[in-house]
Design a protein around this motif. Structure first.
Motif, mmCIF file in Angstrom:
data_model
loop_
_atom_site.group_PDB
_atom_site.id
_atom_site.type_symbol
_atom_site.label_atom_id
_atom_site.label_comp_id
_atom_site.label_asym_id
_atom_site.label_seq_id
_atom_site.Cartn_x
_atom_site.Cartn_y
_atom_site.Cartn_z
ATOM 1 N N SER A 20 0.847 -1.191 0.000
ATOM 2 C CA SER A 20 0.000 0.000 0.000
ATOM 3 C C SER A 20 0.883 1.242 0.000
ATOM 4 N N VAL A 21 0.322 2.354 -0.517
ATOM 5 C CA VAL A 21 1.058 3.603 -0.656
ATOM 6 C C VAL A 21 0.126 4.772 -0.367
ATOM 7 N N THR A 22 0.653 5.788 0.317
ATOM 8 C CA THR A 22 -0.040 7.070 0.487
ATOM 9 C C THR A 22 0.978 8.173 0.246
ATOM 10 N N VAL A 23 0.623 9.143 -0.607
ATOM 11 C CA VAL A 23 1.509 10.267 -0.898
ATOM 12 C C VAL A 23 0.696 11.555 -0.849
ATOM 13 N N ASN A 24 1.232 12.564 -0.165
ATOM 14 C CA ASN A 24 0.646 13.902 -0.095
ATOM 15 C C ASN A 24 1.557 14.856 -0.850
ATOM 16 N N ILE A 25 0.972 15.681 -1.720
ATOM 17 C CA ILE A 25 1.744 16.593 -2.565
ATOM 18 C C ILE A 25 1.251 18.015 -2.329
ATOM 19 N N LYS A 26 2.185 18.959 -2.252
ATOM 20 C CA LYS A 26 1.856 20.379 -2.177
ATOM 21 C C LYS A 26 1.933 20.951 -3.593
ATOM 22 N N PRO A 27 0.782 21.161 -4.270
ATOM 23 C CA PRO A 27 0.809 21.677 -5.640
ATOM 24 C C PRO A 27 1.501 23.034 -5.772
ATOM 25 N N ALA A 28 1.490 23.845 -4.708
ATOM 26 C CA ALA A 28 2.151 25.155 -4.777
ATOM 27 C C ALA A 28 3.660 25.025 -4.946
ATOM 28 N N SER A 29 4.206 23.824 -4.720
ATOM 29 C CA SER A 29 5.650 23.617 -4.866
ATOM 30 C C SER A 29 6.041 23.286 -6.304
ATOM 31 N N VAL A 30 5.106 23.445 -7.247
ATOM 32 C CA VAL A 30 5.394 23.150 -8.647
ATOM 33 C C VAL A 30 6.591 23.984 -9.108
ATOM 34 N N ASP A 31 7.489 23.353 -9.845
ATOM 35 C CA ASP A 31 8.730 23.998 -10.275
ATOM 36 C C ASP A 31 9.052 23.539 -11.698
ATOM 37 N N SER A 32 8.825 24.450 -12.657
ATOM 38 C CA SER A 32 9.141 24.137 -14.054
ATOM 39 C C SER A 32 10.358 24.928 -14.534
ATOM 40 N N ASN A 33 11.097 25.490 -13.577
ATOM 41 C CA ASN A 33 12.308 26.261 -13.873
ATOM 42 C C ASN A 33 12.001 27.556 -14.629
ATOM 43 N N HIS A 34 10.793 28.111 -14.394
ATOM 44 C CA HIS A 34 10.408 29.379 -15.018
ATOM 45 C C HIS A 34 9.370 30.042 -14.110
ATOM 46 N N LYS A 61 -3.467 14.344 -3.223
ATOM 47 C CA LYS A 61 -3.200 13.119 -2.457
ATOM 48 C C LYS A 61 -3.443 11.890 -3.325
ATOM 49 N N PHE A 62 -2.574 10.902 -3.153
ATOM 50 C CA PHE A 62 -2.749 9.596 -3.780
ATOM 51 C C PHE A 62 -2.821 8.553 -2.678
ATOM 52 N N VAL A 63 -3.849 7.705 -2.740
ATOM 53 C CA VAL A 63 -4.006 6.594 -1.806
ATOM 54 C C VAL A 63 -4.236 5.334 -2.637
ATOM 55 N N SER A 64 -3.376 4.342 -2.458
ATOM 56 C CA SER A 64 -3.495 3.123 -3.257
ATOM 57 C C SER A 64 -4.680 2.274 -2.824
ATOM 58 N N THR A 65 -5.189 1.509 -3.788
ATOM 59 C CA THR A 65 -6.276 0.563 -3.523
ATOM 60 C C THR A 65 -5.880 -0.867 -3.882
ATOM 61 N N ALA A 66 -4.851 -1.028 -4.720
ATOM 62 C CA ALA A 66 -4.399 -2.370 -5.122
ATOM 63 C C ALA A 66 -2.995 -2.291 -5.702
ATOM 64 N N PHE A 67 -2.267 -3.391 -5.555
ATOM 65 C CA PHE A 67 -0.940 -3.538 -6.140
ATOM 66 C C PHE A 67 -0.938 -4.889 -6.832
ATOM 67 N N ASN A 76 -6.513 6.074 -5.850
ATOM 68 C CA ASN A 76 -7.297 7.281 -6.082
ATOM 69 C C ASN A 76 -6.402 8.499 -5.936
ATOM 70 N N LEU A 77 -6.414 9.337 -6.970
ATOM 71 C CA LEU A 77 -5.681 10.599 -6.938
ATOM 72 C C LEU A 77 -6.688 11.718 -6.770
ATOM 73 N N THR A 78 -6.458 12.559 -5.753
ATOM 74 C CA THR A 78 -7.274 13.750 -5.553
ATOM 75 C C THR A 78 -6.432 14.948 -5.953
ATOM 76 N N LEU A 79 -6.922 15.696 -6.946
ATOM 77 C CA LEU A 79 -6.241 16.872 -7.476
ATOM 78 C C LEU A 79 -7.301 17.915 -7.784
ATOM 79 N N ARG A 80 -7.113 19.127 -7.319
ATOM 80 C CA ARG A 80 -8.096 20.209 -7.508
ATOM 81 C C ARG A 80 -9.469 19.820 -6.957
#
Length: 190
Positions: free
Chosen positions: A69-83, A105-111, A124-128
């Motif tokens: 299983s996997v859980t990942v939390n992401i801060k979208p404000a940290s986006v960095d495209s070098n511009h 946030k990403f929370v796994s349901t199966a591997f 499941n990925l939650t974005l916006r």
């Protein structure tokens, strides 16, 4: 052998398998993990970038990878495209809307492992504020002891996201309707 012995053995085997699962914290602070993206720019070139702030954990048992299983939390404000100006636009309502949605946030349901050593990580990925199921193609890079007395495991994953499915409707042309994620995850066993 009677039925009770078989059932007791199965329960014990399940308990032992579960006990072998190891929990890992993603090494986001040690620069040994990254969440990278690429998207075509008008169909003429690629824009690449990353998210600099994220954290997460995973559980992995080589003897029973399907129980991972996997859980990942992401801060979208940290986006960095070098511009800087492009990053400001990416944080706006046109794209990530970070003022309204400060976390993804990403929370796994199966591997689901395959015979060739690869796997599909579903979740499941939650974005916006939109949650959608996604599949990530995963390859195990390796695992073992590190020079500091710890134990690490590393994986690489790739997936494609359709922007419109997450309410991102800014028109960059038909060649730019998907963003591709490349995930490099190294975890430190706890």
């Amino acid at each position: 052998m009677n039925l009770k012995t078989v059932i007791a053995g199965a329960i014990l085997a399940g308990t032992i398998t579960s006990a072998q699962a190891a929990d890992y914290v993603i090494d986001d602070k040690g620069a040994h993990a990254s969440i990278n993206f690429s998207i075509k720019h008008l169909g003429y070139s690629w824009v690449v970038g990353r998210f600099n702030e994220f954290n997460g954990s995973f559980s992995y048992d080589e003897a029973n990878p399907a129980a991972s299983s996997v859980t990942v939390n992401i801060k979208p404000a940290s986006v960095d495209s070098n511009h800087a100006e492009r990053d400001k636009h990416l944080r706006s309502e046109d794209f990530l809307a970070v003022d309204k949605f400060p976390e993804a946030k990403f929370v796994s349901t199966a591997f689901t492992p395959a015979d060739d050593g690869s796997a599909v990580l579903s979740g499941n990925l939650t974005l916006r504020g939109v949650t959608k199921p996604i599949d990530i193609s995963v390859t195990k890079i390796g695992e073992g002891k590190d020079p500091w007395g710890g134990y690490r495991a590393g994986f690489r994953g790739t997936t494609e996201l359709k922007l419109k499915e997450y309410g991102i409707n800014f028109n960059l042309g038909p060649a730019s309707e998907s963003v591709y994620l490349n995930l490099n995850v190294e975890g430190i066993r706890q």
